[in-house]
Write a protein that holds these residues in place. Structure first.
Motif, PDB file in Angstrom:
ATOM      1  N   THR A 125       0.575  -0.958  -0.154  1.00  0.00           N
ATOM      2  CA  THR A 125      -0.018   0.128   0.253  1.00  0.00           C
ATOM      3  C   THR A 125       1.082   0.651   0.260  1.00  0.00           C
ATOM      4  O   THR A 125       1.783   1.262   0.378  1.00  0.00           O
ATOM      5  CB  THR A 125      -0.901   0.101   0.666  1.00  0.00           C
ATOM      6  N   SER A 167      -5.672   1.584   6.082  1.00  0.00           N
ATOM      7  CA  SER A 167      -4.108   1.808   4.891  1.00  0.00           C
ATOM      8  C   SER A 167      -2.761   1.088   5.174  1.00  0.00           C
ATOM      9  O   SER A 167      -1.943   0.584   3.828  1.00  0.00           O
ATOM     10  CB  SER A 167      -3.897   2.625   4.980  1.00  0.00           C
ATOM     11  N   GLU A 215      -3.788  11.735   0.918  1.00  0.00           N
ATOM     12  CA  GLU A 215      -4.856  10.996   0.821  1.00  0.00           C
ATOM     13  C   GLU A 215      -5.779  11.112   1.600  1.00  0.00           C
ATOM     14  O   GLU A 215      -5.886  12.468   2.346  1.00  0.00           O
ATOM     15  CB  GLU A 215      -4.686   9.657   0.990  1.00  0.00           C
TER      16      GLU A 215
END
Length: 559
Positions: A29, A53, A220
């Motif tokens: 990730t 995440s 993000e």
């Protein structure tokens, strides 16, 4: 063109790569891609990434790689505790332990890990710590207690320190414990601070434990994109509408897959569970009153698919930081307020797997709380839905959440859920009957019964089930708690009560019940073998389902 990031290009030990492949992780990730190479270089890290995440693996992989390299060195012959992972809750401690064990599946003899965050007697953990496991996982209070009790020593051996969910460590009241822990650490060690937010508490921790860290503030959003996470709100006229709406959503099959129902208090959690029991909808409760062994077992079995619905209470996490700190301080040396575990939390850190829907039966009290609740679904690449019920007095709170999540966007984040309450008015009388049966006395009795049974189960989990892990599946947490007799006619929804606009969605459930009836033993079928076609008016058309008996050829005749 840059090559696609992969674990194989990070220079990891082959045994770790084998375990990663078995876990099905095709590529790292974003947080893993950025953090692991820096950590392998020996740098201190301050990393912020949203929930779900992959932060746990982002620090666990370099930690294990470091330990495996140390083990291969001919200069190192003494066994010692070289890694310490501090977590804010016992549930997260269990999850970290499970993740590390999965990653060490092919090197478990070389790297041993122990979790001391559990609510067991310290004397039972001393023999484990005396064997000096390579990694110790625990809450700051429990680790400090072992250090002060001389069952654990880190002054000359600690090489890697991890603070997971760092923003919660201070807000859970661990500030004094963390400061006291530093006195037991060596002067030089590598540190990782992993957090979902960069709060003032995290900045304070940064000054305490990090040395010239690399800060990773990934660009993000706090929640997955709209294509992955669908967020809805539905306005309810009052409390009764909330219960009616939930009954319709679950019983008509509008919510598919596993779901977590968040409520604000323990009492509300039991009220909702007893309400659902009236309609034969099994659910288990998860709150701070239950023993930690039972809580971890509930989460484990939910992840394995034994349960579809969890009614979770996260009031401990959602309280204000100062309030939580006072609670923990007052709980030291005595039982926590009203028997609640001060180190409990389900809205943050816990990896509930394959959750399709989050239902905020009671809206969260803050933006952070909403983010953490919604973060239990749409994890990794899986889609998810977050649905929030809101009454008129709760609208201002929801408006604050929407404003914070929207940012500069003009599009609504929490879209209105297209559902007409008037279409399920035919179910309201059933809902009222169920609500009337869930009295305060029934809630009190159910609450006491659940705690007593879970205490007994917790003892079993601690002893018998350690030697018989296959028997864990026999222990279920979604048993009925209601002392009154459940009305059997409430189990199913008659087809005439299903709104016409919802019959296309609810029809598979209705047909499934008909198929079960059709496949029932012949003794339970209607006499004569007839069954109404399509389940409609039995006086109109019939379909012959049985076989006509054949008369013997020469019955009653003589040769």
């Amino acid at each position: 063109m840059e090559p696609e990031p992969s674990f194989a290009h990070m220079g990891l030990d082959g045994r770790l790569l084998q375990a990663i492949a078995e876990l099905g992780w095709a590529k790292p990730t974003l947080i893993q891609e950025k953090a692991i190479p820096l950590a392998l270089e020996g740098k201190d890290l301050l990393a912020r990434a949203r929930t779900g995440s992959g932060k746990t693996a982002a620090y666990a992989i370099p930690l294990l790689q470091h330990l495996l390299q140390v083990k291969m060195s001919p200069l190192v012959t003494e066994q010692a505790v070289r890694g310490l992972v501090l977590v804010p809750t016992k549930e997260l401690g269990q999850q970290v332990l499970q993740m590390i064990r999965q990653l060490t599946a092919y090197c478990s003899r070389d790297v041993r890990v122990a979790d001391v965050s559990g609510q067991v007697d310290m004397s039972a953990q001393r023999p484990i710590l005396m064997e000096k496991p390579d990694v110790v996982v625990g809450t700051p209070s429990r680790v400090l207690a072992h250090l002060q009790g001389h069952s654990l020593s880190l002054r000359h051996s600690l090489e890697v320190l991890v603070l997971d969910e760092a923003d919660l460590l201070f807000s859970f009241g661990f500030e004094e414990d963390l400061k006291n822990l530093l006195c037991h650490f060596p002067k030089i060690y590598q540190s990782f601070l992993m957090s979902a937010t960069f709060s003032e508490e995290v900045q304070a921790l940064k000054e305490l434990v990090l040395h010239n860290p690399v800060t990773l503030k990934l660009q993000e959003s706090q929640l997955p994109e709209a294509a992955q996470l669908c967020q809805y709100q539905i306005r309810c006229a009052g409390e009764e509408d909330k219960f009616l709406l939930l009954y319709a959503l679950l019983k008509l099959g509008l919510v598919r897959g596993k779901a977590i129902l968040f409520v604000s208090t323990v009492e509300r959690g039991y009220r909702l569970k007893l309400f659902l029991e009236q309609f034969s909808i099994p659910a288990c409760v998860l709150n701070a009153e239950l023993p930690v062994q039972s809580r971890c077992h509930i989460i484990s079995q939910f992840n394995r698919g034994f349960y579809d619905y969890i009614v979770a209470t996260d009031e401990q996490v959602l309280a204000e930081p100062t309030v939580r700190a006072k609670r923990r301080k007052g709980a030291k040396g005595a039982k926590a307020e009203k028997g609640k575990d001060p180190e409990y939390g389900v809205a943050r850190g816990i990896d509930f797997q394959n959750v399709a829907t989050i239902i905020n039966f009671d809206p969260p009290p803050s933006v952070e709380s909403y983010i953490h609740r919604a973060g239990r679904t749409a994890r990794a690449d899986n889609p998810g839905t977050a649905l929030t019920f809101v009454t008129h007095p709760e609208c201002p709170l929801l408006a604050e959440i929407e404003e914070a999540l929207a940012g500069e966007s003009t599009e609504p984040v929490l879209r209105p859920y297209q559902f007409r309450m008037e279409e399920v008015e035919g179910l309201r009388y059933r809902c009222r009957d169920a609500m009337r049966s869930v009295t305060k006395q029934a809630i009190k009795e159910a609450r006491l019964r659940e705690i007593k049974e879970e205490l007994l189960n917790s003892e079993k989990l601690k002893t018998y089930f350690e030697d018989n892990p296959h028997d864990l599946r026999l222990l279920r947490h979604d048993r009925p708690l209601h002392p009154a007799i459940i009305k059997p006619h409430l189990r199913n929804v008659p087809e005439y009560l299903v709104p016409p606009t919802l019959r296309a969605i609810a029809q598979p459930l209705l047909n499934k019940r008909k198929r079960r009836k059709h496949l029932a033993p012949s003794s339970s079928r209607p006499r004569g073998g007839f069954q109404a076609r399509g389940g409609r008016n039995p006086l109109r058309s019939f379909q012959y389902m049985g076989r006509r008996p054949r008369r013997p050829a020469n019955k009653g005749k003589t040769s």
